[in-house]
Design a protein around this motif. Structure first.
Motif, mmCIF file in Angstrom:
data_model
loop_
_atom_site.group_PDB
_atom_site.id
_atom_site.type_symbol
_atom_site.label_atom_id
_atom_site.label_comp_id
_atom_site.label_asym_id
_atom_site.label_seq_id
_atom_site.Cartn_x
_atom_site.Cartn_y
_atom_site.Cartn_z
ATOM 1 N N LEU A 245 42.708 41.375 52.947
ATOM 2 C CA LEU A 245 41.903 40.578 52.009
ATOM 3 C C LEU A 245 41.511 41.401 50.782
ATOM 4 O O LEU A 245 41.487 40.895 49.661
ATOM 5 N N ASP A 246 41.202 42.674 51.016
ATOM 6 C CA ASP A 246 40.894 43.562 49.885
ATOM 7 C C ASP A 246 42.072 43.643 48.923
ATOM 8 O O ASP A 246 41.909 43.578 47.696
ATOM 9 N N GLU A 247 43.269 43.777 49.486
ATOM 10 C CA GLU A 247 44.472 43.901 48.666
ATOM 11 C C GLU A 247 44.730 42.619 47.865
ATOM 12 O O GLU A 247 45.097 42.671 46.683
ATOM 13 N N ALA A 248 44.538 41.458 48.520
ATOM 14 C CA ALA A 248 44.757 40.177 47.837
ATOM 15 C C ALA A 248 43.805 40.027 46.657
ATOM 16 O O ALA A 248 44.204 39.622 45.554
ATOM 17 N N LYS A 249 42.551 40.364 46.861
ATOM 18 C CA LYS A 249 41.568 40.253 45.777
ATOM 19 C C LYS A 249 41.880 41.248 44.659
ATOM 20 O O LYS A 249 41.799 40.908 43.460
ATOM 21 N N SER A 250 42.242 42.467 45.029
ATOM 22 C CA SER A 250 42.535 43.501 44.033
ATOM 23 C C SER A 250 43.712 43.094 43.145
ATOM 24 O O SER A 250 43.664 43.249 41.921
ATOM 25 N N ARG A 251 44.764 42.573 43.769
ATOM 26 C CA ARG A 251 45.936 42.144 42.994
ATOM 27 C C ARG A 251 45.595 40.963 42.090
ATOM 28 O O ARG A 251 46.067 40.874 40.951
ATOM 29 N N SER A 252 44.798 40.050 42.603
ATOM 30 C CA SER A 252 44.407 38.892 41.807
ATOM 31 C C SER A 252 43.568 39.316 40.604
ATOM 32 O O SER A 252 43.749 38.816 39.490
ATOM 33 N N LYS A 253 42.680 40.269 40.823
ATOM 34 C CA LYS A 253 41.830 40.768 39.737
ATOM 35 C C LYS A 253 42.682 41.458 38.673
ATOM 36 O O LYS A 253 42.466 41.260 37.465
ATOM 37 N N ALA A 254 43.652 42.245 39.109
ATOM 38 C CA ALA A 254 44.526 42.940 38.162
ATOM 39 C C ALA A 254 45.298 41.938 37.300
ATOM 40 O O ALA A 254 45.488 42.157 36.086
ATOM 41 N N ALA A 255 45.734 40.833 37.907
ATOM 42 C CA ALA A 255 46.465 39.802 37.160
ATOM 43 C C ALA A 255 45.569 39.159 36.105
ATOM 44 O O ALA A 255 46.009 38.860 34.989
ATOM 45 N N LEU A 256 44.299 38.942 36.435
ATOM 46 C CA LEU A 256 43.357 38.360 35.471
ATOM 47 C C LEU A 256 43.109 39.309 34.298
ATOM 48 O O LEU A 256 43.057 38.872 33.135
ATOM 49 N N ILE A 257 42.955 40.585 34.601
ATOM 50 C CA ILE A 257 42.749 41.579 33.542
ATOM 51 C C ILE A 257 43.972 41.633 32.626
ATOM 52 O O ILE A 257 43.857 41.690 31.393
ATOM 53 N N GLU A 258 45.151 41.555 33.240
ATOM 54 C CA GLU A 258 46.400 41.583 32.473
ATOM 55 C C GLU A 258 46.505 40.381 31.539
ATOM 56 O O GLU A 258 47.085 40.469 30.451
ATOM 57 N N ARG A 259 45.904 39.249 31.942
ATOM 58 C CA ARG A 259 45.921 38.040 31.106
ATOM 59 C C ARG A 259 44.848 38.074 30.020
ATOM 60 O O ARG A 259 44.666 37.087 29.297
ATOM 61 N N GLY A 260 44.095 39.169 29.966
ATOM 62 C CA GLY A 260 43.095 39.318 28.915
ATOM 63 C C GLY A 260 41.737 38.728 29.248
ATOM 64 O O GLY A 260 40.869 38.614 28.375
ATOM 65 N N LYS A 261 41.524 38.382 30.509
ATOM 66 C CA LYS A 261 40.243 37.766 30.873
ATOM 67 C C LYS A 261 39.099 38.782 30.921
ATOM 68 O O LYS A 261 37.929 38.393 30.915
ATOM 69 N N GLY A 262 39.450 40.075 30.972
ATOM 70 C CA GLY A 262 38.402 41.098 30.987
ATOM 71 C C GLY A 262 37.541 41.055 29.749
ATOM 72 O O GLY A 262 36.347 41.375 29.791
ATOM 73 N N GLU A 263 38.133 40.651 28.604
ATOM 74 C CA GLU A 263 37.371 40.571 27.352
ATOM 75 C C GLU A 263 36.651 39.226 27.206
ATOM 76 O O GLU A 263 35.643 39.124 26.515
ATOM 77 N N GLU A 264 37.189 38.190 27.856
ATOM 78 C CA GLU A 264 36.645 36.842 27.681
ATOM 79 C C GLU A 264 35.557 36.494 28.701
ATOM 80 O O GLU A 264 34.632 35.751 28.395
ATOM 81 N N TRP A 265 35.682 37.034 29.895
ATOM 82 C CA TRP A 265 34.803 36.615 30.989
ATOM 83 C C TRP A 265 33.810 37.703 31.350
ATOM 84 O O TRP A 265 34.017 38.886 31.071
ATOM 85 N N THR A 266 32.741 37.285 32.031
ATOM 86 C CA THR A 266 31.786 38.251 32.576
ATOM 87 C C THR A 266 32.391 38.890 33.821
ATOM 88 O O THR A 266 33.340 38.365 34.417
ATOM 89 N N GLU A 267 31.823 40.007 34.231
ATOM 90 C CA GLU A 267 32.305 40.684 35.434
ATOM 91 C C GLU A 267 32.135 39.781 36.663
ATOM 92 O O GLU A 267 32.992 39.761 37.558
ATOM 93 N N GLU A 268 31.053 39.024 36.673
ATOM 94 C CA GLU A 268 30.820 38.099 37.801
ATOM 95 C C GLU A 268 31.910 37.025 37.863
ATOM 96 O O GLU A 268 32.400 36.671 38.945
ATOM 97 N N GLU A 269 32.314 36.512 36.692
ATOM 98 C CA GLU A 269 33.372 35.500 36.651
ATOM 99 C C GLU A 269 34.710 36.087 37.103
ATOM 100 O O GLU A 269 35.469 35.443 37.843
ATOM 101 N N ILE A 270 34.982 37.314 36.680
ATOM 102 C CA ILE A 270 36.212 37.985 37.099
ATOM 103 C C ILE A 270 36.224 38.139 38.622
ATOM 104 O O ILE A 270 37.227 37.834 39.296
#
Length: 640
Positions: free
Chosen positions: A455-480
């Motif tokens: 489960l840790d791995e699934a969440k980590s990969r999903s988070k990395a994909a969101l950051i790659e899509r540029g959501k790190g600049e658009e969203w709050t850390e809680e949303e990410i």
């Protein structure tokens, strides 16, 4: 459903009979009239019942079947208990089809029937169908298939009614009030691994579908908390922590490592092994010190399980093997008095016809085993918890065990012999989780994969994909974090559930986290896009639900509306057959049908003359998708 139409219909039938037959003697006339009045009253009651149930049953197939039930009673009044055979159809002739004509013809030909073959029977079934606002038209095709085209107006009103009153109105109503779903069931002092994943995910979905269907579900975690391994663990606990009650979860550390160390000691040291065996006897004898040590080990293990269940959003009530232990002697005695239990090589067993090996219920050393515990648990669930359906979710390797003990329960009279009668017990078997090498999914050092690591791995990969899509600049850390969790855990669940549970499936992070194809990521993004369409319109969707009007004017709108209306019968099918993949197929098809509707220039939503109607259709799709996600244990996302 129109009662006046039914009465007119029966009056017409009476007049036809009167005009075509010689006048019967007065006594026969009275008898005939009496029979017709009784039948008319029964049909009225049936029509009334159907009308009342329509208020709470969302299944279109079920409502159509009730109409055909009335027609069949009129068409072949002398044939008893004829069940309407109604199915959804995807052909050009209609939306639903009644397929009774051929079967009825084989029953009634040679009995002086007025019909001349299945097509004539089909015509009669069609003509005797009560009028209903559901139906736009009917036709007969081939050997008597009665095709039904639903009214677009009725479909639109039904969808809008769901939007106003809530999707719970569409819940199917199975014939049981209470069910036990026995799932997950890890062993105490052993860490949850990928092998527990399928039982936990499948069991949770079955429980959710039954709960949505208004069934009281007892979610049971039948943990392995009673057996010979506890003597080993308790003795090792005493050795490592003389003041064992001060041993905390932190002090013990990795419970899996603690278990392995105790097992090594058990195998290597005869004196320790003897003490461990005596510890089992003392534990089962109720000695206080051993009971307290046992309870402490169970609690530490239970806390670890809870962390995994929290991540998966799974709720269970623990009733482990130890809970049923006090009931075993009485159950064995009852079965013995019934003549089912025999002595064999020092053990007490039950022989089962057609199976070479007996079911051992008391071992040669006098101890109990899985079979004795499972029989006691089944007895308890039937007699104390009054369950009408007991569902066991385990791997297919345990199929024979369940077959044997279900047969014993039937011989004992606890369960009926027919599989369609209640109460009943069902084994929900599932295949293995495989690695990409086609073998059982393990880590490189051949250890089983810990569920928490997966489960840790699934969440980590999903988070990395969101950051790659540029959501790190658009969203709050809680949303990410919340989105990564919803997508990552949802991807793991859906990758399992979309497969027929009986088959093995290959665990592949890249495939399950792909945003294209039949994956949770694709479906979650599709839902988020629909929410985005509604937001971009700037309209208050709640206000539109109450003031706007939904219209299914275009073919793609109608196709989408029909698929939405079939949600309830899909849930019913998935429940009846205990197959979550049926619901996954429906959800994926829904997203595809919506995509076809939305991408059609003729079905433009925002800024079109039909904006209100199409926004309501978008909202209805989102509501049904959210309910599907909920039943699958997946958290929806609302923006991407």
């Amino acid at each position: 459903m129109c009662r006046q139409h039914l009465l007119r219909l029966f009056t017409s039938i009476t007049l036809i009979f009167a005009s075509r037959r010689p006048s019967p003697p007065p006594t026969d006339l009275l008898r005939l009239t009496s029979r017709r009045l009784v039948w008319a009253t029964k049909a009225q009651s049936l029509a009334t019942m159907a009308t009342e149930q329509d208020e709470c049953i969302g299944s279109v197939k079920g409502q159509i079947a009730k109409l055909f039930e009335v027609s069949l009673k009129v068409t072949v009044p002398n044939e008893q208990d004829v069940e309407p055979l109604v199915a959804a159809c995807s052909g050009k002739f209609g939306d639903y089809q009644c397929n009774n004509a051929m079967g009825l013809w084989s029953k009634i030909k040679g009995k002086g029937a007025q019909f001349r073959g299945p097509p004539a029977v089909g015509e009669a079934i069609k003509n005797n169908l009560p009028t209903s606002e559901m139906i736009e038209s009917c036709s007969v095709a081939g050997p008597g298939f009665v095709n039904v085209v639903l009214s677009k107006d009725w479909m639109a009103k039904s969808i809008q009614k769901m939007l106003v009153e809530g999707i719970d109105k569409w819940a199917p109503l199975p014939p049981v009030k209470t069910a036990v779903v026995d799932f997950s069931s890890p062993n105490i002092a052993k860490e949850m691994h990928v092998g527990h994943l399928r039982s936990t995910i499948i069991g949770d979905t079955l429980a959710r579908m039954l709960e949505f269907s208004k069934v009281k579900v007892l979610r049971r975690n039948h943990v392995g908390d009673w057996g010979t391994q506890f003597g080993m663990l308790i003795e090792f606990l005493f050795e490592k922590f003389p003041n064992f009650e001060d041993a905390t979860e932190t002090a013990i550390g990795d419970l899996q490592a603690f278990y392995k160390a105790s097992k090594q000691r058990f195998d290597a040291d005869p004196a320790f092994k003897e003490r461990a065996q005596q510890a089992v006897v003392r534990l089962q004898g109720g000695e206080d010190k051993y009971r307290r040590a046992w309870a402490q080990i169970c609690e530490i293990s239970r806390n670890e399980f809870h962390k995994v269940y929290q991540r998966l959003g799974v709720h269970l009530e623990e009733k482990g093997e130890s809970f049923y232990n006090p009931y075993i002697p009485g159950v064995i005695e009852t079965l013995t008095k019934q003549g089912l239990v025999e002595e064999s090589q020092g053990a007490r067993v039950i022989f089962i016809e057609g199976i070479n090996i007996p079911l051992i219920v008391v071992k040669s050393d006098g101890g109990f085993n899985y079979a004795s515990t499972d029989l006691a648990a089944l007895w308890y669930r039937l007699n104390e918890e009054k369950a009408e359906w007991i569902i066991y979710v385990t791997d297919v390797g345990q199929q024979q065990h369940f077959d044997m003990f279900f047969k014993v329960a039937k011989r004992a009279g606890w369960l009926p012999h027919g599989d369609s009668s209640y109460p009943k017990a069902s084994h929900v078997g599932f295949g293995l989780v495989l690695g990409e090498d086609g073998k059982r999914f393990r880590t490189r050092n051949t250890e089983v994969v810990r569920l928490v690591d997966l489960l840790d791995e699934a969440k980590s990969r999903s988070k990395a994909a969101l950051i790659e899509r540029g959501k790190g600049e658009e969203w709050t850390e809680e949303e990410i974090e919340s989105t990564a969790e919803a997508v990552g855990y949802g991807a793991v669940k859906y990758a399992d559930l979309k497969n027929n549970r009986l088959t093995n499936y290959t665990f592949n992070f890249d495939q399950m986290l792909n945003d294209k194809g039949n994956t949770a990521v694709y479906l979650l993004y599709a839902h988020a896009r629909i929410c985005s369409i509604i937001r971009r319109s700037g309209k208050d969707i709640e206000e539109l639900k109450n003031k706007g009007t939904l219209v299914l004017g275009h073919k793609d709108e109608r196709d989408l509306g029909l698929h939405l209306l079939q949600f309830a019968e899909v849930v019913e099918e998935a429940c009846n057959n205990l197959l979550p993949n049926v619901l996954c197929d429906y959800l994926y098809n829904l997203s595809e049908i919506f995509s076809k509707f939305y991408s059609n220039p003729e079905c433009k939503v925002i800024g079109s003359d039909m904006e209100t109607s199409r926004l309501l259709l978008c909202e209805a799709t989102a509501v049904v998708m959210r309910k599907c996600f909920n039943l699958l244990g997946i958290t929806p996302i609302y923006k991407i």
